[in-house]
Every structure is written in C-alpha cells, then in structure tokens.
Design an enzyme around this catalytic site. Sequence first.
Site, PDB file in Angstrom:
ATOM      1  N   LYS A   1      54.980 -93.089 -37.035  1.00  0.00           N
ATOM      2  CA  LYS A   1      55.800 -93.414 -38.109  1.00  0.00           C
ATOM      3  C   LYS A   1      56.149 -92.123 -38.889  1.00  0.00           C
ATOM      4  O   LYS A   1      57.147 -91.986 -39.657  1.00  0.00           O
ATOM      5  CB  LYS A   1      55.080 -94.269 -39.169  1.00  0.00           C
ATOM      6  CG  LYS A   1      54.512 -95.434 -38.462  1.00  0.00           C
ATOM      7  CD  LYS A   1      54.240 -96.510 -39.538  1.00  0.00           C
ATOM      8  CE  LYS A   1      52.939 -97.242 -39.151  1.00  0.00           C
ATOM      9  NZ  LYS A   1      51.774 -97.065 -38.353  1.00  0.00           N
TER      10      LYS A   1
ATOM     11  N   GLU B   1      59.758 -83.842 -34.857  1.00  0.00           N
ATOM     12  CA  GLU B   1      58.224 -84.071 -35.263  1.00  0.00           C
ATOM     13  C   GLU B   1      58.038 -83.933 -36.703  1.00  0.00           C
ATOM     14  O   GLU B   1      58.518 -83.092 -37.267  1.00  0.00           O
ATOM     15  CB  GLU B   1      57.605 -83.149 -34.279  1.00  0.00           C
ATOM     16  CG  GLU B   1      57.659 -83.636 -32.909  1.00  0.00           C
ATOM     17  CD  GLU B   1      56.230 -84.264 -32.728  1.00  0.00           C
ATOM     18  OE1 GLU B   1      55.924 -85.337 -33.278  1.00  0.00           O
ATOM     19  OE2 GLU B   1      55.721 -84.262 -31.533  1.00  0.00           O
ATOM     20  N   ASP B   2      56.927 -84.475 -37.021  1.00  0.00           N
ATOM     21  CA  ASP B   2      56.288 -84.193 -38.626  1.00  0.00           C
ATOM     22  C   ASP B   2      55.598 -82.937 -38.407  1.00  0.00           C
ATOM     23  O   ASP B   2      55.847 -82.146 -39.282  1.00  0.00           O
ATOM     24  CB  ASP B   2      55.595 -85.355 -39.006  1.00  0.00           C
ATOM     25  CG  ASP B   2      54.422 -85.984 -38.057  1.00  0.00           C
ATOM     26  OD1 ASP B   2      54.560 -85.298 -36.950  1.00  0.00           O
ATOM     27  OD2 ASP B   2      53.717 -86.754 -38.628  1.00  0.00           O
TER      28      ASP B   2
ATOM     29  N   ASP C   1      50.454 -79.789 -34.194  1.00  0.00           N
ATOM     30  CA  ASP C   1      49.195 -79.007 -34.731  1.00  0.00           C
ATOM     31  C   ASP C   1      48.518 -78.410 -33.480  1.00  0.00           C
ATOM     32  O   ASP C   1      48.904 -77.399 -32.979  1.00  0.00           O
ATOM     33  CB  ASP C   1      48.252 -80.316 -35.235  1.00  0.00           C
ATOM     34  CG  ASP C   1      47.012 -79.849 -35.642  1.00  0.00           C
ATOM     35  OD1 ASP C   1      46.911 -78.763 -35.974  1.00  0.00           O
ATOM     36  OD2 ASP C   1      45.979 -80.806 -35.754  1.00  0.00           O
TER      37      ASP C   1
ATOM     38  N   PHE D   1      44.425 -79.891 -44.214  1.00  0.00           N
ATOM     39  CA  PHE D   1      44.980 -81.258 -44.073  1.00  0.00           C
ATOM     40  C   PHE D   1      46.016 -81.567 -45.097  1.00  0.00           C
ATOM     41  O   PHE D   1      45.655 -81.473 -46.354  1.00  0.00           O
ATOM     42  CB  PHE D   1      43.973 -82.509 -43.842  1.00  0.00           C
ATOM     43  CG  PHE D   1      44.416 -83.781 -43.298  1.00  0.00           C
ATOM     44  CD1 PHE D   1      44.413 -84.029 -42.062  1.00  0.00           C
ATOM     45  CD2 PHE D   1      44.943 -84.559 -44.197  1.00  0.00           C
ATOM     46  CE1 PHE D   1      45.006 -85.148 -41.548  1.00  0.00           C
ATOM     47  CE2 PHE D   1      45.360 -85.944 -43.711  1.00  0.00           C
ATOM     48  CZ  PHE D   1      45.463 -86.228 -42.475  1.00  0.00           C
TER      49      PHE D   1
ATOM     50  N   ASP E   1      50.437 -88.675 -43.312  1.00  0.00           N
ATOM     51  CA  ASP E   1      49.552 -89.746 -44.126  1.00  0.00           C
ATOM     52  C   ASP E   1      47.983 -89.201 -44.051  1.00  0.00           C
ATOM     53  O   ASP E   1      47.710 -88.461 -43.032  1.00  0.00           O
ATOM     54  CB  ASP E   1      49.786 -91.224 -43.145  1.00  0.00           C
ATOM     55  CG  ASP E   1      49.163 -91.116 -41.822  1.00  0.00           C
ATOM     56  OD1 ASP E   1      49.327 -90.410 -41.022  1.00  0.00           O
ATOM     57  OD2 ASP E   1      48.111 -91.711 -41.574  1.00  0.00           O
TER      58      ASP E   1
HETATM   59  P1  IMP Z   1      48.529 -82.597 -32.189  1.00  0.00           P
HETATM   60  O1  IMP Z   1      48.636 -83.479 -30.856  1.00  0.00           O
HETATM   61  O2  IMP Z   1      47.448 -82.025 -32.432  1.00  0.00           O
HETATM   62  O3  IMP Z   1      49.680 -81.672 -32.256  1.00  0.00           O
HETATM   63  O4  IMP Z   1      48.793 -83.703 -33.403  1.00  0.00           O
HETATM   64  C1  IMP Z   1      49.914 -84.014 -34.079  1.00  0.00           C
HETATM   65  C2  IMP Z   1      49.592 -85.512 -34.812  1.00  0.00           C
HETATM   66  O5  IMP Z   1      48.405 -85.318 -35.655  1.00  0.00           O
HETATM   67  C3  IMP Z   1      50.744 -85.425 -35.867  1.00  0.00           C
HETATM   68  O6  IMP Z   1      51.875 -86.176 -35.304  1.00  0.00           O
HETATM   69  C4  IMP Z   1      50.046 -86.027 -36.993  1.00  0.00           C
HETATM   70  O7  IMP Z   1      50.257 -87.704 -36.776  1.00  0.00           O
HETATM   71  C5  IMP Z   1      48.433 -85.635 -36.952  1.00  0.00           C
HETATM   72  N1  IMP Z   1      48.288 -84.705 -38.009  1.00  0.00           N
HETATM   73  C6  IMP Z   1      48.166 -83.233 -37.616  1.00  0.00           C
HETATM   74  N2  IMP Z   1      47.704 -82.581 -38.720  1.00  0.00           N
HETATM   75  C7  IMP Z   1      47.985 -83.530 -39.685  1.00  0.00           C
HETATM   76  C8  IMP Z   1      48.078 -83.293 -41.262  1.00  0.00           C
HETATM   77  O8  IMP Z   1      47.519 -82.159 -41.650  1.00  0.00           O
HETATM   78  N3  IMP Z   1      48.230 -84.527 -41.891  1.00  0.00           N
HETATM   79  C9  IMP Z   1      48.705 -85.665 -41.304  1.00  0.00           C
HETATM   80  N4  IMP Z   1      48.562 -85.729 -40.000  1.00  0.00           N
HETATM   81  C10 IMP Z   1      48.059 -84.776 -39.278  1.00  0.00           C
HETATM   82 MG    MG Z   2      49.244 -89.792 -38.498  1.00  0.00          MG
END
Ligand code: IMP
Ligand code: MG
Length: 176
Positions: free
Chosen positions: A41, A96-97, A100, A149, A156
């Site tokens: 979301k 993408e939001d 990470d 974070f 969220d």
């Molecule tokens: P990745 O696969 O490690 O790149 O993670 C991406 C997902 O982790 C994002 O789509 C978010 O849902 C969640 N995420 C990573 N860092 C944060 C943060 O600082 N706040 C909230 N959600 C996060």
């Molecule tokens: Mg999330």
Amino acid sequence: MAEIERVLFTEDEINQRIRQVAARISADYAGRELKLIGVLKGSVFFLTALARELTVPVKVDFLGISSFAPSEAAGMVRISKDLDESIEGEDVLLVEDIVDTGFTTRYLLQHLSGRAPKSLALCTFLDRTTRRIVQIPLDYRCFEIPDRFVVGFGLDYRQLYRNLKYVAVLNPGDED
Ligand code: IMP
Ligand code: MG
C-alpha cells in the site's frame, strides 16, 4: 510507545521535489503514454502525488505484495494482488515508496520485465543506499535518506502513519 523523533522532509519540500522529478519524467516520456505501476500500500500516496504533476497521458495499475518475515526467507516476496491489465508493449514506470535492501524492487522488476513491456523504468520516493544488498538501477528518485526508520507519505509502522503529509524519523520505543 513509538513516537515521531524529527521531521525529515516537510510537506512543502516533498511537493517541490515531486514537481521536479515529474518534470523530468514528463520530458523523458514526451509524446508517449505512461503506465504507472504502484505497489500496495506504501507507494499509493507518492504515486497519486506524482501522477497529478505529470503532463504525459497516464494509466495506473497496482500490484500487491507480501514479504515473508526475514527469519523465514530473506528478501522473499510474493504477489498477493496481480495487475488488472496487461503491460505488454507499454512504457511502464514502477513507482516505489522506498528502496532499502533492494530485494523487493529486484523481484518486482523481474516480474514486470517478464511481461514484455516496451520499456521498464523505476521511480522511488525514498532511497536508503546504506542498507542496499542488491544493486538496483534507479531511474528517478526524490530523496536519499539516512539509516533510520521513517514513516509518513505512505510509509508505515505497523500500518500506521501512512497519512502523514511529511516524512519523519520514528523512534519505535520499547518493542512489545
Ligand atoms: P527492501 O526489499 O529491503 O528494499 O524493502 C522495501 C520495503 O520495506 C518497503 O517497500 C517498505 O515496505 C519497507 N521499509 C523499508 N524501510 C522502511 C522504513 O524506513 N519505513 C517504513 N517501511 C520501510
Ligand atoms: Mg511496509
């Protein structure tokens, strides 16, 4: 109790930056139609703000994903809601939001490229480079963030804080 520690990007800063990125995207895709694909979301908030600033014709579709707990399988992602329409032959922008570690984005890019879009690019609202494990080509990004974070503007903590108009560092307090 989780609490907001400090504001990282204000509403004005976010809107101004989105306008800049949208102008670049509009220039790059001039004369073409663009299919925006959001990831439920978190990216919904950024996607709608970005879409309103674009000057090229835009279509919108969404993917739902669920991640497995890190202890189960690091970086494993599963599609929980598929796209409603085909992307074959379309210019696609994955929105993408946050990128990470990069695992989620890599999975989504692979999934989408297997569906024969004419082109596929990535636009992320936030980029946390310090935790990157998988190298991801970022075509467009709004902000780089520190190794903290964050919540707000779609991001969220336990499903809360997505509706904040700003992005803030969250201090999770005592975990329960
Ligand atoms: P990745 O696969 O490690 O790149 O993670 C991406 C997902 O982790 C994002 O789509 C978010 O849902 C969640 N995420 C990573 N860092 C944060 C943060 O600082 N706040 C909230 N959600 C996060
Ligand atoms: Mg999330």
